[in-house]
Each structure stands twice: as structure tokens, then as C-alpha cells.
Design an enzyme around this catalytic site. Structure first.
Site, PDB file in Angstrom:
ATOM      1  N   ASP A 155      40.383  36.732  49.247  1.00  0.00           N
ATOM      2  CA  ASP A 155      39.540  37.903  49.500  1.00  0.00           C
ATOM      3  C   ASP A 155      38.085  37.485  49.727  1.00  0.00           C
ATOM      4  O   ASP A 155      37.386  38.065  50.560  1.00  0.00           O
ATOM      5  CB  ASP A 155      39.611  38.883  48.319  1.00  0.00           C
ATOM      6  CG  ASP A 155      40.910  39.666  48.312  1.00  0.00           C
ATOM      7  OD1 ASP A 155      41.538  39.784  49.381  1.00  0.00           O
ATOM      8  OD2 ASP A 155      41.301  40.154  47.234  1.00  0.00           O
ATOM      9  N   TYR A 168      34.238  43.895  41.301  1.00  0.00           N
ATOM     10  CA  TYR A 168      33.192  43.925  40.257  1.00  0.00           C
ATOM     11  C   TYR A 168      33.171  45.285  39.547  1.00  0.00           C
ATOM     12  O   TYR A 168      33.099  45.379  38.316  1.00  0.00           O
ATOM     13  CB  TYR A 168      31.840  43.652  40.932  1.00  0.00           C
ATOM     14  CG  TYR A 168      30.707  43.226  40.037  1.00  0.00           C
ATOM     15  CD1 TYR A 168      30.850  43.079  38.662  1.00  0.00           C
ATOM     16  CD2 TYR A 168      29.453  42.942  40.597  1.00  0.00           C
ATOM     17  CE1 TYR A 168      29.786  42.676  37.864  1.00  0.00           C
ATOM     18  CE2 TYR A 168      28.390  42.544  39.808  1.00  0.00           C
ATOM     19  CZ  TYR A 168      28.556  42.420  38.444  1.00  0.00           C
ATOM     20  OH  TYR A 168      27.501  42.025  37.676  1.00  0.00           O
TER      21      TYR A 168
HETATM   22  P1  NAP Z   1      34.723  35.021  43.104  1.00  0.00           P
HETATM   23  O1  NAP Z   1      33.772  34.944  41.976  1.00  0.00           O
HETATM   24  O2  NAP Z   1      35.574  33.860  43.415  1.00  0.00           O
HETATM   25  O3  NAP Z   1      35.665  36.334  43.017  1.00  0.00           O
HETATM   26  C1  NAP Z   1      36.040  36.977  41.934  1.00  0.00           C
HETATM   27  C2  NAP Z   1      37.464  37.496  42.142  1.00  0.00           C
HETATM   28  O4  NAP Z   1      37.411  38.770  42.775  1.00  0.00           O
HETATM   29  C3  NAP Z   1      38.372  36.616  42.988  1.00  0.00           C
HETATM   30  O5  NAP Z   1      39.600  36.546  42.328  1.00  0.00           O
HETATM   31  C4  NAP Z   1      38.484  37.391  44.286  1.00  0.00           C
HETATM   32  O6  NAP Z   1      39.717  37.180  44.963  1.00  0.00           O
HETATM   33  C5  NAP Z   1      38.441  38.806  43.761  1.00  0.00           C
HETATM   34  N1  NAP Z   1      38.099  39.857  44.708  1.00  0.00           N
HETATM   35  C6  NAP Z   1      37.213  39.842  45.751  1.00  0.00           C
HETATM   36  N2  NAP Z   1      37.193  41.035  46.355  1.00  0.00           N
HETATM   37  C7  NAP Z   1      38.076  41.827  45.686  1.00  0.00           C
HETATM   38  C8  NAP Z   1      38.502  43.177  45.842  1.00  0.00           C
HETATM   39  N3  NAP Z   1      37.991  43.957  46.793  1.00  0.00           N
HETATM   40  N4  NAP Z   1      39.423  43.667  44.970  1.00  0.00           N
HETATM   41  C9  NAP Z   1      39.924  42.906  43.980  1.00  0.00           C
HETATM   42  N5  NAP Z   1      39.571  41.626  43.788  1.00  0.00           N
HETATM   43  C10 NAP Z   1      38.653  41.094  44.633  1.00  0.00           C
HETATM   44  O7  NAP Z   1      33.888  35.424  44.411  1.00  0.00           O
HETATM   45  P2  NAP Z   1      34.479  35.867  45.801  1.00  0.00           P
HETATM   46  O8  NAP Z   1      35.915  35.490  45.925  1.00  0.00           O
HETATM   47  O9  NAP Z   1      33.528  35.407  46.798  1.00  0.00           O
HETATM   48  O10 NAP Z   1      34.453  37.476  45.695  1.00  0.00           O
HETATM   49  C11 NAP Z   1      33.245  38.165  45.671  1.00  0.00           C
HETATM   50  C12 NAP Z   1      33.405  39.365  44.789  1.00  0.00           C
HETATM   51  O11 NAP Z   1      33.553  38.974  43.431  1.00  0.00           O
HETATM   52  C13 NAP Z   1      32.192  40.256  44.763  1.00  0.00           C
HETATM   53  O12 NAP Z   1      32.126  41.088  45.892  1.00  0.00           O
HETATM   54  C14 NAP Z   1      32.407  41.017  43.463  1.00  0.00           C
HETATM   55  O13 NAP Z   1      33.135  42.198  43.677  1.00  0.00           O
HETATM   56  C15 NAP Z   1      33.254  40.094  42.638  1.00  0.00           C
HETATM   57  N6  NAP Z   1      32.548  39.754  41.419  1.00  0.00           N
HETATM   58  C16 NAP Z   1      33.096  40.171  40.254  1.00  0.00           C
HETATM   59  C17 NAP Z   1      32.440  39.974  39.066  1.00  0.00           C
HETATM   60  C18 NAP Z   1      33.090  40.493  37.829  1.00  0.00           C
HETATM   61  O14 NAP Z   1      34.152  41.105  37.923  1.00  0.00           O
HETATM   62  N7  NAP Z   1      32.479  40.293  36.685  1.00  0.00           N
HETATM   63  C19 NAP Z   1      31.215  39.326  39.036  1.00  0.00           C
HETATM   64  C20 NAP Z   1      30.678  38.900  40.239  1.00  0.00           C
HETATM   65  C21 NAP Z   1      31.359  39.122  41.440  1.00  0.00           C
HETATM   66  P3  NAP Z   1      40.042  35.792  45.753  1.00  0.00           P
HETATM   67  O15 NAP Z   1      40.371  34.794  44.687  1.00  0.00           O
HETATM   68  O16 NAP Z   1      41.220  36.156  46.602  1.00  0.00           O
HETATM   69  O17 NAP Z   1      38.839  35.411  46.568  1.00  0.00           O
END
Ligand code: NAP
Ligand code: MN
Length: 265
Positions: free
Chosen positions: A51, A164
Site C-alpha cells: 500500500d 493512521y
Molecule cells: P508504513 O509505516 O510502512 O505503513 C504502515 C502500515 O500501514 C503498512 O502496513 C501499510 O501497508 C499500511 N497502510 C498504508 N495505507 C493503508 C490503508 N489505506 N489502509 C490500511 N493500511 C494501510 O508506511 P507506508 O507503507 O508508507 O504507509 C503510509 C501510511 O502509514 C500513512 O499514510 C499512514 O496512514 C500510516 N501510518 C500509520 C501510523 C499509525 O498507525 N500509528 C503512523 C504513521 C503512518 P503496506 O505494508 O502494504 O505498505
């Protein structure tokens, strides 16, 4: 664009999947697709990865609303990846099949005062870049709504609601609803500071305006999906639903809610 079968592959270089990517490209050519190096010449943009890679593919190709984005997963199937790199024939069959449905995912537009406008497919987050809390004044359209003090604010799209936003106990939103969800990250709530304390949804007719409060923290980070914009002394940030929709292929029995169930239940 004369040829509607111009395909551009977006992936990290030098991954362990190089062999499979070459096979996928060959299969595409064998099935009448033309490979193009420049994404702006493509009608189809295929992201290979997770993603996170899909978010980058959409960002780096400029949130094209006249192209079809296809997510090919190299691990487990995520939210933007409908295809599995291990199932190449299935992918080609779906792409050739005129019956395949197209989904349109809402995006948000972020206008940063004295800077550019940006689009987000998952979310825009405004967070403190230092240990100190951040103070933000939130307006809904012209209405002063609340003064926030805490770690930050997340404004997510429906498809971003499972990312997030979900970690912050936000609701999961059906992408057929064009709206954005505003969620708090560790707000201070006491007799001096008061925020709503629950997340809320705004319709496509509204805008959220965020003003930085000058109280000694000049280090906000604006996160746009998986990219960060570091700004000092940003004035106002205006966030609204954008006219751009990201189109992806929808396979049978793989609705958003199938994905939610598969991932979380
Ligand atoms: P990452 O830190 O590797 O991603 C965090 C996880 O979120 C990965 O498992 C990613 O999937 C998953 N993910 C991304 N978009 C998603 C969606 N729309 N629905 C469900 N899961 C999703 O960073 P990244 O892969 O570049 O993803 C960026 C996203 O991470 C940001 O847009 C934000 O939403 C999220 N994030 C979450 C947190 C938190 O939950 N505390 C903190 C910062 C950012 P993949 O392994 O398939 O890439
Ligand atoms: Mn990732």
C-alpha cells in the site's frame, strides 16, 4: 492519448521481485499492452509493492484522474492492491476483461498558505516535529470550532480511514461516501483546553481550516500520506475534498468491506 493500453510500471529498483516484474512486463506486452517509461503517457499505472508503494505511485505520477491505477502486491494483499504478483494470469485476464468495474476513491486537497496545494489519498496529518505540544485553531468553513493543543490532527479520506486514522480509534468509512474524517492525536483536555474529543466527518461541501497558534512551537510537520513537508511558521492550511478521484480496478468479491474483513476480522 491514442492508445488506451499504454501501461507504466511503478516499483522500487533492485527488489527481490525483479524476475517476477520482468515476467509481468512480458506478459503485458504479449497481451497487447505497450510499456511506457513516462507515467504521463500511460493510461494504466501499475504499482508493484504494498500500500505504501501505491501511495507513492499515485503521488509521484501526480494524482492522475484520467488514468487507471492498479495495485500489484508483493506480499499480503492490502487495501490498494487487488492483485498478487504470484497470480500473473489472473491480473492480465482482469485487465483484458471489459466487465471489470472501476472504483473511484475520494482524495483530499490541502492548500498551504504561501506554499503549494497538495493531494492526499490516505490522509493529511499535522503533527508537532518536536517534543513540545502543538496548538492549532480549527475552523469549519467560517466557524471557529476549537483550539487544539496536543500532538496533532489527522484528516483522512475514506480509504485512509483504515490506516493512521484507525490506530487513533477513528471510524472506518465506506469510500462510496465522499467525506473526510478529522481525528485528534493526544489532545490535552482540562479546564484550560477543550476539544471535541471524538472524531467527526465533514461533507464534500465543507472545508477545514487550520491555523497555527503562535505559542512557541514553530516546528509542525505536515504529513501527506507517506511524505512529510517540514514548514516553519505556516499560516493557514485549508483541507477539503478534492474533485480528483483515484480510479482503480475492482475485482469481483473484493469490495472495500471484503478488504476490511480480510484485514481486521
Ligand atoms: P508504513 O509505516 O510502512 O505503513 C504502515 C502500515 O500501514 C503498512 O502496513 C501499510 O501497508 C499500511 N497502510 C498504508 N495505507 C493503508 C490503508 N489505506 N489502509 C490500511 N493500511 C494501510 O508506511 P507506508 O507503507 O508508507 O504507509 C503510509 C501510511 O502509514 C500513512 O499514510 C499512514 O496512514 C500510516 N501510518 C500509520 C501510523 C499509525 O498507525 N500509528 C503512523 C504513521 C503512518 P503496506 O505494508 O502494504 O505498505
Ligand atoms: Mn509500507
Amino acid at each position: 492519448m491514442a492508445d488506451r493500453k499504454n501501461i507504466h510500471f511503478f516499483h522500487k529498483k533492485g527488489t527481490e521481485f525483479e524476475d517476477k516484474i520482468v515476467r509481468l512486463k512480458n506478459l503485458a506486452v504479449d497481451n497487447g499492452f505497450t510499456l511506457v517509461d513516462k507515467a504521463d503517457e500511460a493510461n494504466i499505472i501499475a504499482s508493484i509493492g504494498g500500500d505504501g508503494t501505491f501511495l507513492q505511485a499515485v503521488r509521484q505520477t501526480g494524482f492522475r484522474d484520467d488514468a487507471l491505477y492498479v495495485g500489484v502486491s508483493t506480499g499480503q494483499l492490502g487495501f490498494y492492491c487487488d492483485f498478487d504478483i504470484e497470480d500473473l494470469p489472473g491480473m492480465i485476464e482482469a485487465m483484458m476483461n471489459e466487465q471489470v468495474e472501476v472504483r473511484r476513491y475520494p482524495t483530499i486537497k490541502v492548500d498551504v498558505e504561501n506554499d503549494a496545494s497538495f493531494y492526499c489519498l490516505n490522509e493529511c496529518s499535522i503533527r508537532s516535529g518536536i517534543i513540545k505540544t502543538l496548538s492549532l485553531d480549527l475552523y469549519i468553513d467560517d466557524l471557529f470550532f476549537e483550539r487544539f493543543k496536543g500532538d496533532g490532527i489527522i484528516v483522512s479520506t475514506p480509504t485512509g480511514s483504515t490506516a493512521y486514522n484507525k490506530s487513533m480509534d477513528g471510524a472506518i468509512v465506506d469510500p462510496k461516501l465522499a467525506c473526510m474524517q478529522i481525528n485528534e492525536v493526544a489532545s490535552i483536555n482540562n479546564n484550560h483546553y477543550r476539544t471535541l474529543g471524538s472524531s467527526f466527518l465533514l461533507s464534500e461541501e465543507r472545508a477545514l481550516v487550520i491555523n497555527m497558534v503562535d505559542d512557541g512551537n514553530d516546528f509542525p510537520i505536515i504529513g501527506m500520506d507517506n511524505e512529510a513537508l517540514s514548514v516553519r511558521h505556516t499560516g493557514s492550511i485549508r483541507i477539503s475534498l478534492s474533485d480528483k478521484r483515484i480510479k482503480t480496478v475492482k475485482l469481483k468479491d473484493n469490495s472495500f468491506w471484503h478488504k476490511v474483513k480480510r484485514s481486521f476480522l
